[in-house]
Design a protein around this motif. Structure first.
Motif, mmCIF file in Angstrom:
data_model
loop_
_atom_site.group_PDB
_atom_site.id
_atom_site.type_symbol
_atom_site.label_atom_id
_atom_site.label_comp_id
_atom_site.label_asym_id
_atom_site.label_seq_id
_atom_site.Cartn_x
_atom_site.Cartn_y
_atom_site.Cartn_z
ATOM 1 N N ASP A 112 -6.049 -10.865 32.753
ATOM 2 C CA ASP A 112 -5.717 -11.910 31.798
ATOM 3 C C ASP A 112 -6.967 -12.370 31.073
ATOM 4 O O ASP A 112 -8.081 -12.207 31.551
ATOM 5 C CB ASP A 112 -5.103 -13.114 32.524
ATOM 6 C CG ASP A 112 -3.666 -12.847 32.897
ATOM 7 O OD1 ASP A 112 -2.979 -12.199 32.099
ATOM 8 O OD2 ASP A 112 -3.251 -13.263 33.985
ATOM 9 N N GLN A 113 -6.704 -13.001 29.963
ATOM 10 C CA GLN A 113 -7.778 -13.491 29.109
ATOM 11 C C GLN A 113 -8.754 -14.396 29.884
ATOM 12 O O GLN A 113 -9.944 -14.316 29.701
ATOM 13 C CB GLN A 113 -7.111 -14.267 27.980
ATOM 14 C CG GLN A 113 -7.794 -14.348 26.659
ATOM 15 C CD GLN A 113 -8.437 -13.086 26.153
ATOM 16 O OE1 GLN A 113 -9.639 -12.914 26.311
ATOM 17 N NE2 GLN A 113 -7.692 -12.207 25.530
ATOM 18 N N GLU A 114 -8.236 -15.236 30.743
ATOM 19 C CA GLU A 114 -9.138 -16.215 31.360
ATOM 20 C C GLU A 114 -9.703 -15.745 32.698
ATOM 21 O O GLU A 114 -10.420 -16.486 33.351
ATOM 22 C CB GLU A 114 -8.430 -17.561 31.515
ATOM 23 C CG GLU A 114 -7.257 -17.561 32.448
ATOM 24 C CD GLU A 114 -5.967 -17.269 31.695
ATOM 25 O OE1 GLU A 114 -4.906 -17.570 32.216
ATOM 26 O OE2 GLU A 114 -6.047 -16.715 30.566
ATOM 27 N N ASP A 115 -9.383 -14.543 33.085
ATOM 28 C CA ASP A 115 -9.935 -14.059 34.342
ATOM 29 C C ASP A 115 -11.417 -13.758 34.198
ATOM 30 O O ASP A 115 -11.929 -13.596 33.100
ATOM 31 C CB ASP A 115 -9.187 -12.796 34.794
ATOM 32 C CG ASP A 115 -7.885 -13.144 35.470
ATOM 33 O OD1 ASP A 115 -7.814 -14.237 36.050
ATOM 34 O OD2 ASP A 115 -6.941 -12.352 35.391
#
Lengths: 138, 984
Positions: free
Chosen positions: A72-75
């Motif tokens: 995911d983008q925020e990982d």
């Protein structure tokens, strides 16, 4: 979370795929085609992250194999890089200096190791020793 | 058919996986043939009764399916058979195949519930683990529901190896079957207390994932996470906890205050880059208001930036771009590095630094930055070049060209960008050229010059990406032809031979622009000639008669100036046309000394001597047009054909008269002359009508005429006049004649359109109207709509550009902020030209709320559990009493299908378990305080072993809390009803 794990050889051959999010067979081939197009063409000294369709793909090349994980983008990219490295080390430990051929002929074992490492797209076993022990116990 | 012998034969001679892989690798070309042969074998073997043969076949099939993407759904039943095999090695193959190939629609899933249940309860932990892994991948709502009790049991098993997997599976379980939360959540929370790093890692991962979907529900667990954040030494765990806090902190300011220090500690201490980066990211994204933390983070970002590792560099840039909106200084500090990264070898790094550069742009440095970027774009590869150009364009046009002060500069920059060889931003540039033309009056002379330079360059015609730009340039040249230095040159440019390369739609624009230029030239010529030949009063009359066009536009009253089209003629040469204002026109043709009334405009282009209109030049011009139009008459494109025909017919009409009256110059055939010039004047007036941008909400401001039923359904109407065109469709035709943007821009419903039509007065000259129509068709410009709108309809401007749509929300915010501020920025050396904007109150706020339906159930359940019985968790700090309640709760549920293990614990079965959760919750809420006081005692009775501890803890807590509650802000409580006191 990790959406999928791919192992792609430098020639674009797929060596391992593990999907933690639902993808149909058709989507899978498409994803692999697209990603190998993007990743295999990247030069050696570039960063290991690719933004792809709102996700990030973290990849790392070991010898002739590209290990890719889609997150995911925020990982945390660095964390995933470490997971990849972790996985490679465990493979290495298990097979004894692992090479692509090991993975080709023991693809199921590569899967089992991966399963010990990750579950439902999350890291579950941070200890290399434990994974190795578990795998050999099975 | 497969008798005993054949089965043995099969087993003996079956190809193993290795054989197949070897065979496959030998096939250099005929791989597919080999594979289909292997598949045939597998199909036969998998039916075998011998488990070994069967599982090997399945194994091979999974290989082909996972690496060669062959469908294996047909083998689903065999998978189930192998799964149920008693030998572990076979079972494993079966499970592997299942997790590989099963999906929610696999029919045989119904068959495996019992198998899974059996394996989940197996004494062999590897079997359990197999089942868990498989479940984590394939669980459906049904499976999740049926197996929840098993998972619940496993969540507290002593076998850590199994427990951590069960924790992982919970994620899937909750996603598929939110009710599972009610059963399992407590045990999941208990695992947060585990001292085992694996368990902790697993459970924190799960919470991280859950919290990322719905952070609000997990606020009550903040104390647990805080403890982990402070105590844990495991980087994997810390990263996840940081992620959780990044999600939770914005919801609860007191939490942020509490955790920011530990995070900074980690940031200072840690040697691991991944943890350090996570700390940085957490700080910059969620704690950026803490000055010292932000500063520390920026220092660390700098460390990342100067690192040789491209990964760290990239992440550093990314972190900078997160921090940029709030702490621009951080970016400015690293400006040099960012600019340098524009030429990095890695496209990702380049893109990221470009983003940052754009974040730095302000009205003071936009010129400088754009210069740097254009230089970079010249050097870089086509893709990145266009990325640069795109971001320049979008940044500069942001919020109606907010940062642009010098529009002359910007327009020439656009011209320059158009000439960059790789430029593919045609659409964008097209939009902006036209938009600027309409909005910024002062820049038009420059704009026309830029457009001319573009039009005249034959090299540009060859690049298909530039055709859109050329079309805009042509439109600009035609629309603002009065600023042109040399209309003849312009005409030649428009009809240069290479224009045949243009697509037909652009060609149509070209032709119409040529029409405008021609009209302009003729008009000037006639006026000029008239003024020589006579100082006749009728001219004056004619001129004045045009003043009916004058329109009052209350909105722009500040901008309105009486515009004169004064044509002071000196001798028969150089004449001077002063034209146009934002929104109103008065044409007054005057003679002699009585010339310009208005001096609002400073830019008054003068036609030099050479470009004055002589008879010869006009005839040449007409001939040129005729010549050029010839081929267009054979065009297949309707637009081109029609426009060319219009143009030619017009020439036909006037040509005779022009020449004739010229011949009879002396005789002054007034009537005929008047006829020709009248036509020309009419056309010219039509064309000199100003076009302006249109507000998004313009439609709404049209007053609804009396007697118009907007609410009434028009469905019936459809049946009545099925074959007749109903007014609305007519109307939309009128507005959107070939304008695809119409609907998108205004988003009008049919009824609104109708209202618009209704309010349209017919007093406007029909000629004018048709002309507008023509223009609409000609140039697909949504903004032109306001030309059609009636007098009582206030002109409106488009608050945002079409190309700006992605910046919508940002713009909206800014617009509203600015609503009271004048558009002019006072303190500039060079005054910023007026940019037509619309009054901000018109901005329709678009709520960008995205519903998240699938999480509702889950978060609902989580909230219920946490809020319901966790009022105590929060107050009593997740200590044993709370656990007791959780257990009780779980049991409550599990009484329905009890497992043996649970029964043992079921000491408190007579407890009031049958309260329904909601009543319990409300009770907890209302009596939170009392509960808290009581909690140590009452539940402690239930669980003696750890009740003691709990008592101490919670009583301490209560005291602690009591003193702090006093000075706690009350307002925050309203926002989050269950705030851990601990945080106060």
């Amino acid at each position: 979370m990790i959406h999928f794990v791919l192992l792609i050889s430098r020639q674009g051959k797929v060596r391992l795929t593990k999907w933690y999010s639902p993808y149909s067979q058709k989507e899978r081939t498409k994803v692999i085609r697209e990603l190998s197009g993007v990743i295999l063409t990247r030069g050696p000294k570039l960063c290991n992250f690719v933004e792809w369709k709102g996700y990030k793909v973290v990849y790392k090349r070991y010898a002739s194999l590209y290990f890719c994980m889609c997150i995911d983008q925020e990982d945390n990219e660095l964390e995933v890089l470490e997971i990849i490295h972790h996985y490679v080390e465990i493979l290495d430990r298990y097979f004894g200096s692992v090479c692509e051929l090991d993975l080709i002929f023991n693809f199921h074992k590569a899967y089992y190791i991966l399963d010990e490492l990750l579950i439902a797209g999350e890291l579950q076993e941070p200890s290399k020793k434990t994974v190795a022990r578990l795998i050999s116990a099975q | 058919m497969a008798g005993g012998t054949s089965s043995i034969m099969e087993t003996l001679f079956q190809r193993t996986l290795d054989d197949m892989i070897k065979g496959l690798r030998l096939q250099l070309i005929g791989e597919s043939a080999f594979v289909s042969k292997a598949l045939d074998e597998i199909r036969r073997e998998v039916k075998s009764t011998d488990p070994s043969t069967k599982s090997t076949a399945l194994h091979k099939l999974s290989y082909l399916a996972s690496l060669h993407f062959h469908d294996m759904s047909w083998a689903a039943f065999h998978v189930v058979e192998v799964m149920s095999s008693s030998r572990f090695s076979y079972k494993r193959i079966g499970y592997h195949a299942a997790s590989l190939s099963f999906n929610d629609d696999t029919p045989v899933l119904l068959l495996i519930t019992n198998q899974l249940r059996k394996d989940l309860g197996s004494t062999n932990e590897f079997e359990v683990s197999l089942a868990l892994e498989c479940l984590s991948r394939i669980a459906t709502a049904d499976l999740a529901r049926d197996l929840t009790p098993e998972i619940f049991t496993l969540l507290s098993t002593t076998k850590l190896f199994v427990r951590k997997k069960a924790i992982g599976v919970v994620l899937r379980l909750f996603a598929k079957y939110p009710d599972a939360v009610r059963v399992c959540f407590k045990r999941l929370v208990e695992n947060l207390d585990s001292s085992d790093p694996q368990i902790l890692s697993a459970v924190v991962s799960v919470f991280c994932e859950l919290a990322s979907r719905d952070p609000g529900s997990y606020l009550p667990l903040a104390p647990e996470f805080y403890r982990i954040l402070v105590d844990s030494k495991n980087n994997w765990v810390l990263i996840k906890v940081l992620k959780i806090f990044a999600k939770l902190a914005p919801l609860e300011p007191r939490l942020a205050k509490r955790v920011v220090e530990p995070i900074c500690d980690h940031l200072r201490r840690t040697g691991a880059k991944s943890l350090m980066f996570e700390c940085v990211r957490t700080v910059v994204s969620s704690f950026s208001e803490y000055e010292s933390a932000a500063k520390l983070a920026v220092v660390k970002i700098r460390e990342l930036l100067v690192d040789d590792d491209p990964n760290l560099k990239y992440l550093g840039l990314q972190a900078l771009s997160i921090v940029a909106p709030k702490h621009l200084w951080a970016v400015l500090e690293n400006k040099e590095f960012v600019i340098k990264s524009l030429s990095d070898g890695d496209p990702n790094i380049k893109t990221e630094s470009l983003r940052l550069v754009m974040a730095m742009v302000s009205e003071t440095n936009v010129v400088e930055i754009a210069r740097v970027l254009v230089n970079y774009s010249l050097k870089s590869d086509p893709e990145f070049c266009n990325e640069i150009l795109g971001s320049i364009l979008s940044t500069c046009s942001r919020n109606v060209y907010e940062i642009i002060i010098d529009f002359d500069w910007y327009v020439s920059l656009i011209g320059e960008m158009s000439r960059i060889p790789h430029c593919q931003k045609g659409d964008e540039i097209e939009n902006q050229l036209i938009d600027i033309g309409m909005r910024v009056q002062d820049v038009r002379p420059k704009l026309v010059r830029v457009a001319r330079d573009l039009l005249i360059d034959p090299a540009l015609l060859g690049n298909p990406f530039l055709h859109k730009i050329l079309s805009a340039a042509a439109w600009v040249s035609g629309e603002y032809v009065e600023f042109s230095r040399n209309p003849f040159e312009l005409m030649q440019a428009i009809f240069q031979p290479r224009t045949s390369l243009l697509p037909l739609s652009v060609m149509a624009v070209y032709i119409h622009s040529a029409f405008k230029v021609l009209i302009f030239c003729l008009h000037c010529y006639i006026l000029q000639r008239e003024s020589i030949t006579s100082s006749c009063p009728e001219n004056l009359v004619l001129g004045v008669s045009e003043s009916v066009l004058k329109r009052e536009m209350p909105e722009d009253s500040g901008l309105i100036r009486t515009t004169c089209e004064a044509l002071p003629v000196q001798g028969d040469k150089g004449f001077n046309r002063r034209a146009s204002n934002q929104s109103s026109e008065v044409f007054s043709v005057e003679n002699g000394g009585d010339r310009t009334i208005n001096h609002g405009q400073t830019s008054t282009p003068n036609f030099s001597e050479k470009s004055s209109f002589t008879y010869e030049s006009i005839v040449k011009l007409i001939n040129l047009v005729e010549l050029a139009m010839g081929p267009c008459m054979g065009s297949h494109d309707v637009e081109v054909l029609e426009r060319a025909r219009n143009l030619l017919c017009f020439i036909e009409v006037i040509k005779g008269e022009i020449t004739e009256c010229l011949e009879h110059k002396e005789k002054k055939k007034e009537s005929e002359e008047m006829k020709a010039s009248e036509i020309i004047k009419l056309m010219s007036d039509a064309f000199s009508e100003e076009l302006g941008p249109v507000s998004l909400s313009a439609q709404k401001r049209v007053p609804i005429p009396e007697g118009l039923e907007l609410k009434e359904s028009l469905d019936d109407l459809g049946t009545i006049c099925a074959d007749i065109q109903v007014p609305p469709s007519n109307d939309s035709n009128l507005f959107s004649l070939g304008s695809p943007y119409n609907g998108e821009e205004v988003g009008v419903s049919a009824s609104e359109l109708e209202s618009k039509e209704e309010s349209e007065p017919s007093n406007e000259a029909t000629a004018l109207l048709t002309d507008h129509r023509k223009r609409h068709g000609l140039y697909y410009l949504p903004s032109e709509k306001n030309e059609i709108v009636p007098n009582d309809y206030p002109p409106a401007n488009d608050p945002k550009l079409r190309d700006n749509l992605n910046n919508d929300t940002e713009d909206l915010v800014k617009l509203t902020e600015q609503s009271l501020v004048t558009n002019k920025k006072p303190n500039h050396a060079k005054p910023r030209p007026v940019v037509v904007k619309l009054d901000e109150r018109d901005v329709v706020t678009i709520t960008a709320k995205r519903p998240e339906p699938n999480d509702n159930l889950l978060s609902g359940a989580v909230r219920e559990v946490l809020l319901g019985s966790d009022t105590r968790t929060t107050t009593s700090q997740h200590n044993p009493p709370d656990k007791a309640s959780s257990k009780r709760k779980g049991k409550e549920k599990l009484n329905v299908d009890p497992s043996s293990k649970l029964k043992e614990d079921l000491g408190d079965s007579e407890k009031p378990d049958h309260e329904n959760p909601s009543s319990r919750r409300s009770k907890h809420r209302t009596h939170g305080k009392e509960r808290r006081q009581k909690s140590p005692s009452k539940p402690a009775e239930e669980r003696e072993n750890n009740g003691q501890k709990g008592k101490q803890k919670s009583s301490h807590r209560a005291r602690h809390k009591a003193q702090e509650r006093a000075d706690a802000p009350l307002n925050a409580v309203s926002q989050t009803p269950v705030i851990p006191d601990f945080l106060l």
